[in-house]
Design a protein around this motif. Sequence first.
Motif, PDB file in Angstrom:
ATOM      1  N   PRO A  39      49.501  35.514  28.700  1.00 27.19           N
ATOM      2  CA  PRO A  39      48.641  36.689  28.556  1.00 27.19           C
ATOM      3  C   PRO A  39      48.430  37.368  29.901  1.00 27.19           C
ATOM      4  CG  PRO A  39      47.330  34.685  28.490  1.00 27.19           C
ATOM      5  CD  PRO A  39      48.770  34.247  28.507  1.00 27.19           C
ATOM      6  N   VAL A  40      48.003  38.636  29.851  1.00 22.51           N
ATOM      7  CA  VAL A  40      47.868  39.455  31.051  1.00 22.51           C
ATOM      8  C   VAL A  40      46.410  39.856  31.254  1.00 22.51           C
ATOM      9  CG1 VAL A  40      48.560  41.592  32.208  1.00 22.51           C
ATOM     10  CG2 VAL A  40      50.192  40.375  30.738  1.00 22.51           C
ATOM     11  N   ILE A  41      45.929  39.697  32.470  1.00 20.13           N
ATOM     12  CA  ILE A  41      44.622  40.215  32.865  1.00 20.13           C
ATOM     13  C   ILE A  41      44.858  41.371  33.829  1.00 20.13           C
ATOM     14  CG2 ILE A  41      42.456  39.720  34.055  1.00 20.13           C
ATOM     15  CD1 ILE A  41      42.737  36.819  33.178  1.00 20.13           C
ATOM     16  N   TYR A  86      43.945  41.894  28.869  1.00 24.26           N
ATOM     17  CA  TYR A  86      42.492  41.857  28.963  1.00 24.26           C
ATOM     18  C   TYR A  86      42.048  42.787  30.092  1.00 24.26           C
ATOM     19  CZ  TYR A  86      42.968  37.636  26.127  1.00 24.26           C
ATOM     20  OH  TYR A  86      43.286  36.743  25.122  1.00 24.26           O
ATOM     21  N   PHE A  87      40.824  43.296  29.979  1.00 26.66           N
ATOM     22  CA  PHE A  87      40.257  44.239  30.934  1.00 26.66           C
ATOM     23  C   PHE A  87      40.995  45.572  30.933  1.00 26.66           C
ATOM     24  CE2 PHE A  87      38.524  40.229  32.194  1.00 26.66           C
ATOM     25  CZ  PHE A  87      37.229  40.527  32.588  1.00 26.66           C
ATOM     26  N   VAL A 115      36.282  37.367  34.883  1.00 34.03           N
ATOM     27  CA  VAL A 115      37.676  36.910  34.852  1.00 34.03           C
ATOM     28  C   VAL A 115      37.750  35.389  34.947  1.00 34.03           C
ATOM     29  CG1 VAL A 115      39.862  36.892  36.121  1.00 34.03           C
ATOM     30  CG2 VAL A 115      38.706  39.050  35.680  1.00 34.03           C
ATOM     31  N   ILE A 116      36.953  34.780  35.811  1.00 35.28           N
ATOM     32  CA  ILE A 116      36.972  33.312  35.921  1.00 35.28           C
ATOM     33  C   ILE A 116      36.550  32.681  34.596  1.00 35.28           C
ATOM     34  CG2 ILE A 116      35.936  31.330  37.062  1.00 35.28           C
ATOM     35  CD1 ILE A 116      38.061  32.837  38.703  1.00 35.28           C
ATOM     36  N   ASN A 121      41.724  39.660  45.067  1.00 32.67           N
ATOM     37  CA  ASN A 121      41.208  38.702  46.037  1.00 32.67           C
ATOM     38  C   ASN A 121      39.968  37.976  45.523  1.00 32.67           C
ATOM     39  OD1 ASN A 121      41.375  37.613  48.863  1.00 32.67           O
ATOM     40  ND2 ASN A 121      39.343  38.531  48.977  1.00 32.67           N
ATOM     41  N   SER A 122      39.140  38.683  44.753  1.00 30.98           N
ATOM     42  CA  SER A 122      37.937  38.043  44.218  1.00 30.98           C
ATOM     43  C   SER A 122      38.281  36.907  43.272  1.00 30.98           C
ATOM     44  CB  SER A 122      37.055  39.075  43.504  1.00 30.98           C
ATOM     45  OG  SER A 122      37.588  39.438  42.241  1.00 30.98           O
ATOM     46  N   VAL A 123      39.369  37.082  42.505  1.00 28.77           N
ATOM     47  CA  VAL A 123      39.784  36.028  41.570  1.00 28.77           C
ATOM     48  C   VAL A 123      40.427  34.872  42.320  1.00 28.77           C
ATOM     49  CG1 VAL A 123      41.287  35.499  39.611  1.00 28.77           C
ATOM     50  CG2 VAL A 123      40.060  37.680  39.692  1.00 28.77           C
TER      51      VAL A 123
END
Length: 301
Positions: free
Chosen positions: A30-32, A61-62, A81-82, A106-108
């Motif tokens: 799947p793709v985020i 997603y998103f 996301v996490i 970067n946040s993920v």
Amino acid sequence: MKKWLIVIAGPTAVGKTELTVRLSQELAAPVISADSRQLYREMTIGTAKPTEDELRKAPHYFINSHSIMDDYTVADYEKEVIALLNRLYQQTDSVILSGGSGLYINSVLNGLDDIPDVEPEIRVAVQHEFEKRGLANLLDELRLVDPEYYNQVDKANPRRVMRAVEIVRQTKRPFSSFRKSERKVRDFTPIVIGLDRERPELYERINIRVDTMMQAGLLEEVKRLYSYRHMPAMQTVGYSEIIGYLEGKYDLDEAVRLIKRNTRHYAKRQLTWFKNKMEIKWFHPDNMNEIMTYCKANILF
């Protein structure tokens, strides 16, 4: 079992979506989306979202997950996301994170600094100042109170400038003083892939994309959203230039020229950020076989 996050990063119009869909099908992953504008359901043409056919081929997603009326931050994105990854990894070992928003990616991968919440009164005051006086005044304030972050911030991104000013006013400390924490430990192994093209090729793709957007009805889309023009989500290349046209600052041909120019500048900033801030294995988007080989060599099937 090990879990893998395959990151597809790169500048706007480089070809991330097409390659991501193919990779998703090959790996059944799947793709985020890591695009800070494609998550807004009201903004479609100017954000170059995946087509309905692409969304059918690869679960995303998103995309269309939020409204421009939402007070949405990169911290919200990291948290959501996490949480999503924790659910997805119960069903699959590999997930793709694809987009051009470096801070979102970067946040993920590394987490965010623990930055204090801001009182609503301060946030409203900064928003009103931006609407009445523009971004230059806030940049002048940031330059005086936090020259370190002033030299780092994307000065064309109002939301990031406003956020820094809000924190300074709230805490009486430079925003940069909160950006020192160590990386967070994640429960997945990243495989970070960057996509790039020769500059003439990339810039021609940008020009074609802008022309295609105009033909698809970008002007009409911005007209529908004009009453929301002061929302942070609307301070975006492609939308702000059309707003300028609607306010009589220049004609439509000039608006299109500015969109193309500003998109080129944005692509250059994206590439600079990725190359300076992240460890990335770079490929030309057409080299699907090489990319697949690289992924498989790093994933324990």
